[in-house]
Enzyme design. Structure first.
Site, short mmCIF file in Angstrom:
data_model
loop_
_atom_site.label_atom_id
_atom_site.label_comp_id
_atom_site.label_asym_id
_atom_site.label_seq_id
_atom_site.Cartn_x
_atom_site.Cartn_y
_atom_site.Cartn_z
N PHE A 29 0.84 -1.20 0.00
CA PHE A 29 0.00 0.00 0.00
C PHE A 29 0.87 1.25 0.00
O PHE A 29 2.06 1.20 0.32
CB PHE A 29 -0.97 0.00 1.19
N TYR A 30 0.24 2.34 -0.38
CA TYR A 30 0.96 3.60 -0.52
C TYR A 30 0.55 4.58 0.57
O TYR A 30 -0.63 4.65 0.94
CB TYR A 30 0.70 4.19 -1.92
#
Length: 157
Positions: A29-30
């Site tokens: 995830f970012y």
């Protein structure tokens, strides 16, 4: 600092599966993304985590910094994820001396299979495996940040 030099391909058959040496379940995830830069967390096999910063807008080459972080902190940072959390299994496959990382996506991206070849040298087309399809290097919709933050490419829909 390391340089990431990679090519990306869609995968068109399952012939690579019998050649797979290893498989890793990845949750990615970012935390931040902007033009030419991303900050991401990757949890591998539910047991280790890395923080990665990438800089640059060239299709084949970017600067990459990667650091191990405590798993508990990575899990806690899931609450700060932007976009969708990417679920994939990465398979390592060798062909003619080159290591290909084949990502089989799950969740909303199920059906998408992308191979990455990280090497600073140009590999001639005749040296590429038959199970590779169209090269998508430079097509932003097939990069992980776009897959997390943007729409789902038609090939995976």
């Amino acid at each position: 600092m390391g340089k990431e030099v990679e090519r990306k391909f869609l995968v068109t058959s399952t012939a690579w599966r019998e050649l797979a040496e290893a498989s890793i379940r990845i949750l990615q995830f970012y935390l931040a993304a902007g033009p030419g830069r991303t900050v991401r967390i990757r949890i591998s096999d539910g047991g280790s985590a890395k923080l990665t910063l990438k800089f640059g807008s060239k299709a084949r080459e970017r600067d990459e910094f990667e650091y191990s972080i405590p798993l508990s902190e990575a899990v806690e940072m899931l609450d700060f994820a932007i976009g969708r959390v990417i679920e994939k299994t990465r398979h390592h496959v060798r062909h003619r001396g080159y290591l290909y990382e084949i990502d089989v996506f799950g969740g909303p991206l199920a059906g998408l299979v992308i191979a990455e070849l990280e090497t600073p040298e140009d590999v001639p087309d005749e040296m590429l495996p038959d199970w590779l399809g169209r090269e998508v290097t430079g097509e932003s919709k097939f990069y992980n940040a776009s897959l997390a933050l943007g729409g789902i490419p038609e090939i995976a829909a």
